[in-house]
Scaffold this motif. Structure first.
Motif, PDB file in Angstrom:
ATOM      1  N   HIS A 191       0.801  -1.221   0.000  1.00  0.00           N
ATOM      2  CA  HIS A 191       0.000   0.000   0.000  1.00  0.00           C
ATOM      3  C   HIS A 191       0.841   1.282   0.000  1.00  0.00           C
ATOM      4  N   THR A 226       3.722   3.546  -2.744  1.00  0.00           N
ATOM      5  CA  THR A 226       3.938   3.778  -4.178  1.00  0.00           C
ATOM      6  C   THR A 226       5.407   3.526  -4.459  1.00  0.00           C
ATOM      7  N   ASN A 262       8.697   3.111  -6.830  1.00  0.00           N
ATOM      8  CA  ASN A 262       9.294   3.442  -8.125  1.00  0.00           C
ATOM      9  C   ASN A 262      10.545   2.572  -8.322  1.00  0.00           C
ATOM     10  N   SER A 301       2.764  -0.091 -12.162  1.00  0.00           N
ATOM     11  CA  SER A 301       2.243  -0.063 -13.520  1.00  0.00           C
ATOM     12  C   SER A 301       2.724  -1.327 -14.242  1.00  0.00           C
ATOM     13  N   ASN A 351       1.069  -1.709  -4.357  1.00  0.00           N
ATOM     14  CA  ASN A 351       2.045  -0.624  -4.316  1.00  0.00           C
ATOM     15  C   ASN A 351       1.997   0.248  -5.569  1.00  0.00           C
ATOM     16  N   GLY A 352       0.882   0.186  -6.275  1.00  0.00           N
ATOM     17  CA  GLY A 352       0.691   1.071  -7.419  1.00  0.00           C
ATOM     18  C   GLY A 352       1.600   0.766  -8.591  1.00  0.00           C
TER      19      GLY A 352
END
Length: 1434
Positions: free
Chosen positions: A950, A952, A954, A982, A979-980
């Motif tokens: 939970h 974000t 990168n 993509s 964790n967002g």
């Protein structure tokens, strides 16, 4: 002489004007400017100049100054004009003015300069008003006479005189609608809003006399509450007597109207206000003319009336909430209205606005008056002194019973039920009537008693019939003509009936009767139910309902007290049977003995069903306890307690009788501990007297601001008597130093209490001169919770001093405290002395990094396993780094809880660094602003789990985390879900981690679950798996994925990634490089039927090395397979074909028959759940006969039933398989083969020495066939799995397997699930570490083992499916004591299901859930809710 008289009259008039000046000014100030102008003109020349002749209070003061300075004649004229022109003059004031001013003619007085003719009302107007006032006085006199006569008639039946100053009322809070204007036209307050209520009404426990309670009731709506029989009706009659004598709080000039709702029920036709007053209350002495005058005066002066509406609880209808309507217009009092609307109009101030209104009702009905009442009070019950006084007076006035008074008192005080009843005056009277009868019959034997019952039997039967009929019709008043004369005489003489005068239309009185108390009518109705065949069992069930004490506006209104079911339960007790049998015989019941016992059994059955219900609210559970106590059935009490480990009662008023009922039930618990939670309940200290009788109470909770020093003092005297109490929670209370000291002092005598929880005020404990060390030295594992404190330095010193001696302290909760630097330092200095400390909670506390360092260093010296809870305390990166440095030194630390502390990924990754810095870390769970826990082991952890969710993430974050993980060889699982990520980020994860040798599997889902799971293996190089789902793979992403997969051999699973046929073909072509074996599973919604076969053909064309084809559940038919035949013949490496869950038909059979002989390396064929008719099976047998390389054959559930011809086909198949000497797996579930076919199979099995798995579930295998099979399997020394569930194998054969199984050294799975169905005597089953997690079938079979006591499924990797199945069967395993589920994969979902099932498992003492996938916080929450759930290793 005449001059002297005139002078005296003038002096009298001036004296009255001066004495009443303040009241006169209020009246004059409220008049209109027109009336004020006329009054100024009356004074003519003596009046002030025009500029000063104002209206309002200022003008009224000036006017009175002028009047008092004027001549006697002017004074007289002014008073007479005022009486005629002004509105709202109180009647007592007007009468006094008129009596001194007189009505002398103006003709004998000299005229003033200005004619008064136009100013004064005509003489006939004055006469009319005087006549109207006279009529009002006459009517009031008639009412006085009526009320005094009523009281005299009532007084004859009273044991003692009733005084308003001796009757006590508890004033309650009101919930008055804020915007409802008060329409009370009072002196000095006419037209204003309601003044603030008195201070007493703002206090929940203020206590005033009934006389004081009504002191400020003028113009208001006052509600007087009380249980049935508390004296509300008697109190209203007493108020009427005081008014009639000119005493009491109601002014004698008011009209006193006393109406009873039980009589208003009889008014069926619409009527006007005048009809209600003059036809059904009292007609005016002067007939219609006087009636009109009284009504006119009443309508003009509504504030001069007081309406007593007694017994709203007995009203059949609910009042209409007219005040909620948009229109606030007054109703026409002369209009004919239904009685409900007429009463509602009075209450809503749409009729007679400003009148004084008093309503009495039972407490449960006050909700109908919510937002209406200005003041609410409740009649308080009698205390012991008042009860004693009443009993003594009762027997002293009885002929021949004076000497029995003390004996009666002793009998009453020796019984808690009688004491509880006697707190209500009416029931105290009933107790005295019964005691009188008992004492009169004293010394008579049982036979004489039965003769007496027989003597009264017919009368009791008739009374019970009358009571039941009234109950059914909602009627409590009975006309004299409806009661047999002999029954009426008996009931009146025995004190069972009371006479009521009903006033019919025209004022005629009609005699009627009601039972002396509503509960008496309900008791007799219950007697009718239990003794008369006229009442059916269906009617009994309809009347048997538990009642709640929580009332809502939508509840159905009832006249009665809802005690009927309690009396039925009491009559169901065995000792009532003989009396019931006699009465039943009197009611004409044949076979009375058996009939009565059947009725009693029905009531007990209804109670038993309720005991097993887990959906009852607290008030209903309490009612159930009372029912069980009435029935005196300890077995029922045990059943109730066995389904509840904690009795929770919320926001109700508790009486001593309630605690007594709880004591009976808990005292029958048979040693099973139970908790009692009184959250927000109102109770008097006397209620606690019964608590010591509540045996087996292990937990006691008091949570309410209502609890004060008196209750604490009482509780402190009770605590030492609660021998089984282990936990005391006393929170939210309104304690002072005195109350807190009482509690703490009592603890020294309670050595078994191991947990104390307090809130806010309990901090005073640590600032008093009391020694809790004496208590501590006798206690082990003490828990202390001190929340929400504001510690002063002295209090902190005191706390630390006391804690230093608490060597047995195990849990210290100082959450949400403002300790300060000095306070924390003091506390830290003493921590090392707490050798037993296991848990410290500092949640919601801001701790500086420096303080955190000191805290951890101090805790490193604590030897016991320790939990540190810092949840809900903001944790910045600096503090996280501090933790990272000091944690390795905390050897005893087991759990670090930083839930809801972390909001940034930087802090999360910093804390994740403990994976490499501390070898005792076994799991790290970090969730953004959520549950975050780090767990440690006593030794070096072999397998570590890490969850970071939970946030974000990168690419830089992933690189940083990867750097940490590379240094952690023990990492086993990594969860980066939610964790967002993509699609590009997911590819980065796969590209980064797939090359790692220790990564064994990666699961990446971009769908709703958004899961990112990475599995690691510490065993070195293995094949990897990569699973992607819910992606949207375009060519570029597919190319990147292909590149990753080329370096990652193993299983690849691609689910619903929007791949086209061309994309899949390209992927297969790309992967067709090198010589590394790999498996690719692709699921797309379009891969069905013909398209699926076409895709297989394309893949085979670009890659001839494919060795496995799986088209499971793809709607493939035999006609589709023709296209792939030629391609397969060019695929010599094909070894496995799975066509399960398809419908192949005859063409499919021909396909297999033709293709199998050409596949020289073919080893595995799966056709599970493919319908195979006899022709198909015969064709398959022919194909297999030519394929000797087959090793695995799965033919599960391919037939519904096997006839003899089918068995013959199986034999053909068996002949073909006999040539397959390399057979390793054969699965034939659901063939229903029978003994003959199994016998042939046993002949073939020895030909397969390498057999590893055989599944023969659901094949009608008997004991003999099973034994033969086991004998044949002895040569299969490589056998790993044997499935024989759902056959006709008994436990005898299962036991014989013990002799064979030792020779099968590789056996890891033995499925005999439904063998348990036949094991009715099975008490223990241990399936620990059996090598399979598929134990659902075994779990479901436990329902057939009624004597099972001990079950172990530990160390099998069982998931929630097993836990959920167990939760279904546990309520049926009533003998089960122990359930071991340790070291499985059960999550909180399964644990919660087991927790819920525990409510129905009274005997179950222990469920072990250690080493499952349940975090410590969730485990702690569940174990607190039910201690039988254990998450420990011991």
């Amino acid at each position: 002489m005449e001059e002297d008289d005139a002078l005296n009259e003038e002096e009298d008039l001036r004296y009255v004007l001066a004495q009443e000046r303040s009241n006169l000014q209020c009246v004059l100030g409220a008049q209109s400017p027109e009336v004020a102008g006329k009054l100024w003109d009356v004074m003519s020349t003596s009046a002030r100049r025009h500029a000063d002749r104002a209206a309002g209070q200022r003008g009224a003061a000036a006017m009175l100054d002028d009047v008092l300075a004027a001549s006697g004649e002017v004074c007289t004229n002014f008073v007479q004009a005022m009486c005629m022109l002004c509105e709202g003059i109180p009647i007592h004031l007007e009468s006094r003015l008129v009596s001194v001013a007189g009505y002398s003619s103006k003709s004998n007085r000299p005229k003033t300069e200005k004619s008064e003719t136009s100013l004064m009302p005509p003489p006939e107007g004055q006469a009319t008003k005087r006549a109207r006032m006279d009529c009002w006085e006459n009517y009031n006199a008639a009412v006085r006479t009526l009320l005094l006569q009523r009281w005299e008639a009532l007084r004859l039946s009273l044991v003692r005189d009733v005084q308003l100053e001796d009757t006590w009322v508890g004033v309650r809070h009101t919930n008055r609608a804020r915007d409802r204007p008060d329409q009370t036209p009072r002196l000095g307050d006419r037209g204003s809003r309601t003044p603030d209520l008195s201070r007493d009404s703002g206090s929940p426990d203020s206590r005033v006399t009934l006389e004081s309670f009504f002191q400020d009731s003028a113009g208001r709506i006052t509600v007087l509450l009380g249980p049935a029989g508390s004296g509300k009706t008697l109190g209203m009659s007493c108020l009427g007597r005081h008014w009639a004598k000119g005493l009491g709080p109601i002014p004698s000039t008011y009209l006193f109207v006393l109406l009873e709702f039980r009589q208003l029920n009889l008014l069926s036709r619409p009527l006007s206000l005048s009809e209600l007053l003059f036809h059904y209350y009292i007609p005016p002495p002067g007939g219609d003319k006087e009636q009109s005058a009284v009504l006119d005066y009443l309508l003009s002066n509504p504030e001069q009336s007081c309406w007593m509406l007694d017994g709203y609880d007995e009203f059949h209808s609910k009042i209409t909430r007219l005040e909620e309507q948009k229109s606030k217009k007054l109703l026409d009092p002369k209009r004919l209205l239904p009685i409900t609307e007429l009463i509602s109009g009075l209450i809503s101030r749409q009729i007679l606005p400003g009148c004084t209104l008093v309503i009495t009702c039972r407490t449960r009905n006050v909700i109908d008056l919510e937002g209406i009442a200005d003041k609410v009070g409740e009649l308080l019950g009698w205390d012991h002194h008042e009860v004693k006084e009443y009993v003594v007076n009762y027997f002293r006035v009885k002929d021949g019973m004076r000497s029995k008074a003390e004996q009666a008192m002793d009998l009453l005080l020796s019984n808690q039920h009688l004491i509880a009843m006697s707190s209500l005056p009416a029931l105290c009277n009933v107790c005295c009537v019964c005691l009188e009868h008992c004492l009169e019959q004293q010394g008579e034997d049982g036979e004489r008693g039965r003769q007496n019952l027989g003597q009264y039997r017919s009368k009791v039967c008739e009374l019970s019939r009358l009571a039941w009929k009234g109950l059914e019709e909602g009627r409590i008043l009975f006309m004299e003509t409806n009661i047999p004369q002999h029954v009426l005489q008996f009931s009146t003489r025995a004190g069972l009936f009371t006479r009521v005068e009903l006033r019919g239309e025209g004022g005629f009185l009609q005699p009627a009767y009601c039972f002396i108390h509503l509960t008496l009518q309900e008791f007799l109705a219950a007697l009718r139910i239990m003794t008369s065949a006229d009442v059916t069992e269906k009617q009994l069930k309809q009347k048997f309902n538990l009642k709640t004490r929580w009332t809502t506006k939508s509840d159905r209104k009832t006249v009665f007290t809802d005690s009927l079911h309690l009396y039925m339960c009491g009559l169901a007790a065995p000792h009532c049977t003989p009396a019931l049998v006699q009465i039943a015989r009197g009611s004409g019941v044949s076979g009375a003995q058996g009939w009565v016992q059947k009725r009693q059994a029905l009531v007990l059955k209804l109670l038993k069903n309720l005991c097993g219900s887990t959906s009852l609210t607290g008030p209903k559970v309490l009612q159930l306890c009372q029912c069980i106590q009435e029935a005196q059935d300890r077995q029922l009490a045990q059943e109730l307690v066995s389904t509840r480990t904690n009795l929770e009662l919320r926001n109700i008023r508790l009486l001593p009788s309630d605690i007594s009922a709880l004591a009976f039930v808990t005292g029958s618990a048979g040693g099973v501990g139970i908790g009692l939670d009184l959250g927000g309940c109102s109770l008097d200290p006397e209620c606690l007297d019964a608590l010591p009788s509540c045996r087996y109470i292990h937990s006691l909770t008091f949570r309410s601001r209502k609890y004060d020093d008196k209750l604490a003092e009482k509780l402190s005297s009770i605590l030492p008597q609660l021998c089984t109490l282990r936990k005391l929670e006393y929170t939210g209370a309104n304690l002072s130093d005195v109350g807190a000291t009482h509690l703490v002092t009592a603890l020294k005598d309670c050595p078994d209490i191991t947990e104390i929880n307090g809130l806010k005020e309990i901090k005073i404990i640590f600032s008093q001169k009391c020694d809790i060390n004496r208590h501590e030295n006798m206690t082990s594992n003490l828990r202390v919770s001190l929340l929400n404190q504001l510690w002063s330095e002295s209090e902190m010193l005191r706390l630390c001093h006391l804690l230093s001696g608490c060597s047995s302290l195990s849990v210290l909760d100082l959450s949400n405290n403002s300790l300060g630097n000095k306070g924390l330092k003091k506390l830290l200095d003493h921590l090392p002395h707490l050798s037993c400390i296991q848990e410290i909670k500092l949640t919601h506390s801001s701790i500086l990094p420096s303080d955190l360092t000191n805290l951890c260093h101090r805790l490193s010296r604590c030897p016991s396993p320790l939990e540190l809870d810092l949840s809900h305390s903001p944790l910045e990166d600096q503090a996280a780094r501090v933790l990272l440095k000091v944690i390795p030194y905390m050897a005893s630390l087991q759990t670090l809880d930083v839930s809801h502390c972390i909001t940034s990924i930087d802090v999360a990754l910093t804390l994740a660094g403990c994976l490499t810095d501390n070898q005792q870390v076994k799991s790290v769970e970090i969730r953004r602003s959520g549950e975050s826990i780090i767990q440690f082991d006593d030794v070096k952890a072999e397998h570590i789990c890490c969850r970071i969710t939970h946030f974000t993430l990168n690419s830089d974050d992933l690189e940083r985390l990867a750097g940490t993980l590379e240094k952690c060889p023990q990492i086993a699982d990594l969860d980066l879900s939610n964790n967002g990520l993509s699609q590009q980020g997911a590819l980065h994860v796969a590209g980064t981690l797939c090359p790692w040798d220790k990564v064994s599997g990666i699961k990446l889902s971009l769908g709703e679950e958004k899961s990112t799971i990475i599995a690691f293996n510490q065993g070195g190089s293995i094949e990897k798996s990569l699973s992607t789902s819910q992606w949207n793979l375009d060519p570029d992403h597919l190319a990147k994925l292909s590149e990753i997969l080329r370096g990652c051999p193993g299983l690849t699973k691609l689910e619903n990634n929007s791949l086209s046929a061309q994309g899949i073909t390209d992927l297969v072509k790309t992967l067709n490089t090198g010589h590394r074996k790999r498996s690719v599973s692709i699921e797309e919604s379009w891969i069905q039927s013909k398209a699926a076969v076409s895709l297989v053909c394309r893949c085979l064309d670009v890659c001839s090395d494919i060795d496995t084809i799986s088209l499971v559940d793809c709607a493939v038919e035999g006609c589709h397979l023709v296209a792939v035949s030629s391609v397969l013949q060019r695929s010599p490496l094909l070894t496995e074909l799975d066509l399960s869950h398809n419908n192949l038909g005859g063409e499919g059979a021909e396909f297999l028959c033709s293709i199998l002989p050409s596949l020289t390396n073919f080893t595995t064929l799966c056709l599970d759940s493919v319908p195979l008719d006899e022709d198909f099976r015969l064709c398959l047998a022919q194909g297999l006969h030519k394929t000797n390389s087959i090793r695995r054959l799965n033919l599960n559930k391919v037939v519904s039933a096997t006839r003899q011809s089918g068995v013959n086909v199986f034999l053909e198949l068996l002949v073909a398989l006999a040539e397959c000497r390399q057979m390793e797996e054969i699965e034939l579930e659901g063939w229903s083969l029978g003994d003959a076919a199994i016998l042939k199979l046993t002949e073939v099995v020895p030909l397969w020495p390498g057999l590893r798995k055989i599944r023969l579930s659901k094949n009608s295998i008997s004991d003999q066939s099973a034994e033969n099979l086991l004998e044949a399997l002895k040569v299969c020394n490589q056998l790993e799995e044997l499935h024989l569930s759902s056959n006709s194998v008994t436990c005898v054969t299962a036991a014989k397997m013990v002799l064979v199984l030792p020779s099968l050294t590789h056996l890891s799975v033995l499925d005999l699930s439904t063998v348990l169905v036949h094991m009715k005597s099975l008490t223990k089953i241990y399936l620990t570490s059996v090598g399979t997690s598929e134990l659902c079938a075994v779990a479901s079979s436990l329902v057939h083992c009624p004597l099972i006591q001990d079950v172990s499924f530990g160390w099998n990797g069982c998931g929630d499916n097993v836990a959920l199945e167990l939760s279904k069967v546990l309520p049926q395993c009533q003998k089960l004591i122990r359930l071991d589920l340790e070291s499985n994969n059960i999550t909180v979902i399964g644990a919660v299901a087991l927790f819920r099932a525990l409510h129905s498992c009274p005997a179950l003492q222990f469920i072990r859930l250690w080493r499952n996938k349940i975090c410590s916080a969730e485990a702690r929450t569940l174990s607190l809710r039910d201690r039988r759930l254990s998450f420990l290793s011991i």
